[in-house]
Design an enzyme around this catalytic site. Structure first.
Site, PDB file in Angstrom:
ATOM      1  N   GLU A 107       0.844  -1.204   0.000  1.00  0.00           N
ATOM      2  CA  GLU A 107       0.000   0.000   0.000  1.00  0.00           C
ATOM      3  C   GLU A 107       0.871   1.243   0.000  1.00  0.00           C
ATOM      4  OE1 GLU A 107      -2.692   1.306  -0.489  1.00  0.00           O
ATOM      5  OE2 GLU A 107      -4.397   0.433   0.559  1.00  0.00           O
ATOM      6  N   ASP A 108       0.365   2.302  -0.593  1.00  0.00           N
ATOM      7  CA  ASP A 108       1.104   3.557  -0.538  1.00  0.00           C
ATOM      8  C   ASP A 108       0.965   4.219   0.833  1.00  0.00           C
ATOM      9  OD1 ASP A 108      -1.604   3.895  -1.099  1.00  0.00           O
ATOM     10  OD2 ASP A 108      -1.325   5.731  -2.234  1.00  0.00           O
ATOM     11  N   ASP A 111      -4.058   5.203   6.576  1.00  0.00           N
ATOM     12  CA  ASP A 111      -4.622   6.386   7.208  1.00  0.00           C
ATOM     13  C   ASP A 111      -5.500   5.904   8.367  1.00  0.00           C
ATOM     14  OD1 ASP A 111      -6.187   8.770   7.575  1.00  0.00           O
ATOM     15  OD2 ASP A 111      -5.741   9.378   5.541  1.00  0.00           O
ATOM     16  N   LYS A 139       0.305   7.094   8.598  1.00  0.00           N
ATOM     17  CA  LYS A 139      -0.158   8.272   9.360  1.00  0.00           C
ATOM     18  C   LYS A 139      -0.776   7.760  10.658  1.00  0.00           C
ATOM     19  CE  LYS A 139      -1.604  11.629   5.859  1.00  0.00           C
ATOM     20  NZ  LYS A 139      -2.814  12.255   5.279  1.00  0.00           N
ATOM     21  N   PHE A 160      -2.079  16.369   4.324  1.00  0.00           N
ATOM     22  CA  PHE A 160      -2.480  15.803   3.038  1.00  0.00           C
ATOM     23  C   PHE A 160      -1.273  15.839   2.099  1.00  0.00           C
ATOM     24  CE2 PHE A 160      -4.364  15.531  -1.139  1.00  0.00           C
ATOM     25  CZ  PHE A 160      -5.324  14.542  -0.953  1.00  0.00           C
ATOM     26  N   VAL A 161      -0.812  14.673   1.717  1.00  0.00           N
ATOM     27  CA  VAL A 161       0.388  14.610   0.881  1.00  0.00           C
ATOM     28  C   VAL A 161       0.072  13.982  -0.474  1.00  0.00           C
ATOM     29  CG1 VAL A 161       2.026  14.538   2.804  1.00  0.00           C
ATOM     30  CG2 VAL A 161       1.076  12.389   1.927  1.00  0.00           C
ATOM     31  N   ARG A 173       0.339  12.001  -9.153  1.00  0.00           N
ATOM     32  CA  ARG A 173       0.800  10.649  -8.818  1.00  0.00           C
ATOM     33  C   ARG A 173       2.186  10.368  -9.408  1.00  0.00           C
ATOM     34  NH1 ARG A 173      -3.635   7.588  -6.798  1.00  0.00           N
ATOM     35  NH2 ARG A 173      -5.650   8.020  -7.746  1.00  0.00           N
TER      36      ARG A 173
END
Ligand code: PRP
Length: 188
Positions: A107-108, A111, A139, A160-161, A173
């Site tokens: 996963e990137d 959250d 995060k 928020f990145v 992206r």
């Protein structure tokens, strides 16, 4: 990363670079080395979660020195009301059986943890030999559901990145580093 490479289009958009391309590549190499050590003598099957994970998976896979193959899943939450239930809709499933295989979800970003915890429990029902999770960005301040992360690139603050697979409205992206956007971008 100079403006030249991206044609300067991020001038006036980019706020702060959180993770440089060099820092990301170094950490991805370390993660690939750790995975290669941990899975010595075995074969891994990477499951990337679209769309965000595609850049990370592409780089990570090339740092893995044990036999590896991969596929992608695409998931989407049912919407704000049901998101808290942690149920996600599978838009595209992996095409191969994972029974008896050593699976790593890639996963990137994690959250709330809802997407990953759903995917972990869902994939466990398919009887993999083992199931681990590798995320580039964590995060921790945003976590709603606890989820075990076996490999983590970076823990980052609750901002928020975008970049390196992460988007805002489908954009950024492809940028090779992780950065924040100027507030004006959200009001355009
Ligand atoms: C992001 C990310 C995870 C999920 C994490 O995907 O790639 O799948 O959100 O959030 P959670 O921990 O709160 O569940 P997103 O929905 O932005 O889709 P994308 O990867 O296609 O951009």
């Amino acid at each position: 990363m100079g403006a030249g490479i991206l044609g300067g289009y991020l001038d006036g958009i980019q706020e702060e670079i959180l993770l440089s391309a060099g820092a990301i590549q170094k950490r991805v190499r370390e993660l690939g080395e750790a995975i290669s050590r941990d899975y010595a003598g075995r074969e891994v099957f990477l499951v990337g979660v679209l769309k965000g994970a595609w850049v990370f998976l592409a780089d990570l896979a090339r740092q893995i020195t044990v036999p590896a193959s991969f596929d992608f899943m695409s998931v989407s939450s049912y919407g704000a009301a049901t998101r808290s239930s942690g149920v996600v809709q599978i838009i595209k499933d992996i095409e191969e059986s994972i029974e008896g295989r050593h699976v790593i979800i890639v996963e990137d970003i994690v959250d709330s943890g809802l997407t990953l915890s759903y995917l972990v429990s869902m994939l466990k029902t398919r009887h993999p030999a083992s199931l681990k999770v590798c995320v580039l960005l964590d995060k921790p301040d945003r976590r709603v559901t606890p989820v075990d992360l076996d490999y983590v690139g970076f823990a980052i603050p609750d901002a928020f990145v975008v970049g390196y697979g992460l988007d805002y409205a489908g954009n950024y992206r492809h940028v090779p580093y992780v950065f924040t956007l100027r507030p004006e971008v959200y009001t355009r």
